[in-house]
Motif scaffolding. Structure first.
Motif, PDB file in Angstrom:
ATOM      1  N   ALA A   1       0.828  -1.200   0.000  1.00 39.95           N
ATOM      2  CA  ALA A   1       0.000   0.000   0.000  1.00 39.95           C
ATOM      3  C   ALA A   1       0.868   1.258   0.000  1.00 39.95           C
ATOM      4  O   ALA A   1       0.571   2.220  -0.714  1.00 39.95           O
ATOM      5  N   GLU A   2       1.936   1.255   0.787  1.00 38.55           N
ATOM      6  CA  GLU A   2       2.839   2.410   0.825  1.00 38.55           C
ATOM      7  C   GLU A   2       3.536   2.600  -0.516  1.00 38.55           C
ATOM      8  O   GLU A   2       3.685   3.731  -0.990  1.00 38.55           O
ATOM      9  N   ALA A   3       3.977   1.516  -1.144  1.00 40.99           N
ATOM     10  CA  ALA A   3       4.646   1.609  -2.435  1.00 40.99           C
ATOM     11  C   ALA A   3       3.679   2.141  -3.501  1.00 40.99           C
ATOM     12  O   ALA A   3       4.053   2.977  -4.331  1.00 40.99           O
TER      13      ALA A   3
ATOM     14  N   VAL B   1       1.755   6.747  -6.863  1.00 44.42           N
ATOM     15  CA  VAL B   1       0.721   7.706  -7.232  1.00 44.42           C
ATOM     16  C   VAL B   1       1.226   9.126  -7.002  1.00 44.42           C
ATOM     17  O   VAL B   1       1.026  10.013  -7.830  1.00 44.42           O
ATOM     18  N   MET B   2       1.914   9.358  -5.876  1.00 43.97           N
ATOM     19  CA  MET B   2       2.443  10.693  -5.569  1.00 43.97           C
ATOM     20  C   MET B   2       3.487  11.107  -6.601  1.00 43.97           C
ATOM     21  O   MET B   2       3.514  12.251  -7.046  1.00 43.97           O
TER      22      MET B   2
ATOM     23  N   SER C   1       3.111  14.282  -9.274  1.00 39.82           N
ATOM     24  CA  SER C   1       4.000  15.440  -9.161  1.00 39.82           C
ATOM     25  C   SER C   1       5.069  15.479 -10.247  1.00 39.82           C
ATOM     26  O   SER C   1       5.972  16.292 -10.175  1.00 39.82           O
ATOM     27  N   GLU C   2       4.965  14.649 -11.264  1.00 36.89           N
ATOM     28  CA  GLU C   2       5.996  14.585 -12.307  1.00 36.89           C
ATOM     29  C   GLU C   2       6.135  15.907 -13.045  1.00 36.89           C
ATOM     30  O   GLU C   2       7.212  16.423 -13.231  1.00 36.89           O
ATOM     31  N   GLY C   3       5.041  16.510 -13.478  1.00 40.70           N
ATOM     32  CA  GLY C   3       5.118  17.753 -14.228  1.00 40.70           C
ATOM     33  C   GLY C   3       4.790  18.967 -13.384  1.00 40.70           C
ATOM     34  O   GLY C   3       4.711  20.077 -13.881  1.00 40.70           O
ATOM     35  N   SER C   4       4.603  18.779 -12.125  1.00 43.00           N
ATOM     36  CA  SER C   4       4.186  19.862 -11.251  1.00 43.00           C
ATOM     37  C   SER C   4       5.343  20.781 -10.910  1.00 43.00           C
ATOM     38  O   SER C   4       6.495  20.362 -10.802  1.00 43.00           O
ATOM     39  N   LEU C   5       5.027  22.040 -10.729  1.00 43.34           N
ATOM     40  CA  LEU C   5       6.049  23.003 -10.310  1.00 43.34           C
ATOM     41  C   LEU C   5       6.355  22.878  -8.826  1.00 43.34           C
ATOM     42  O   LEU C   5       7.385  23.336  -8.359  1.00 43.34           O
TER      43      LEU C   5
END
Length: 134
Positions: free
Chosen positions: A79-81, A86-87, A91-95
């Protein structure tokens, strides 16, 4: 009654001298053997204890897995992995994504570390390098 009379008259039990701090016949070999036997017994007890608890833990894990399967619950690590994945994807393209300490590809992972002497030798003139190498 007979024993009381003998004890009172001074006969006493034969181990009275040892109890009062008299010398005992000590055999170093016998003491060494006893210590080795004691250590071996402790090792066996520890192994038995570990085996017992590993067996209990295995049984508990089987029960846990049955409950997870019944109610559709994932293991904590899984579940943690999954949550971390997902996180990262979100956040891949996020500033505002978390910054990494060293961007990938900028490190010296592939290079071997040079010693200080090798670094200094690079900057010395050729004849001086030859002298120092000899």
């Amino acid at each position: 009654m007979n024993f009381v009379m003998k004890a009172a008259m001074g006969g006493g039990p034969p181990d009275v001298g040892k109890m009062l701090g008299g010398e005992e016949d000590k055999d170093p070999e016998a003491e060494k053997e006893k210590e080795e036997e004691r250590q071996e017994a402790l090792r066996q007890q520890e192994e038995e204890r570990k085996a017992k608890y590993s067996k209990m833990e295995a049984e508990r894990e089987v029960l846990r897995q049955g409950i997870r399967d019944k109610y559709g619950i994932k293991k904590r690590e899984e579940a943690e992995a999954e949550a971390q994945g997902v996180m990262d994807a979100a956040s891949e393209g996020s500033l505002t994504r978390p910054k990494k300490a060293v961007p990938s590809g900028c490190g010296d992972e592939d290079e071997e570390e040079e010693s200080i002497i090798d670094t200094v030798m690079k900057y010395l003139p050729g004849p001086l390098q030859d002298m120092l190498r000899k």
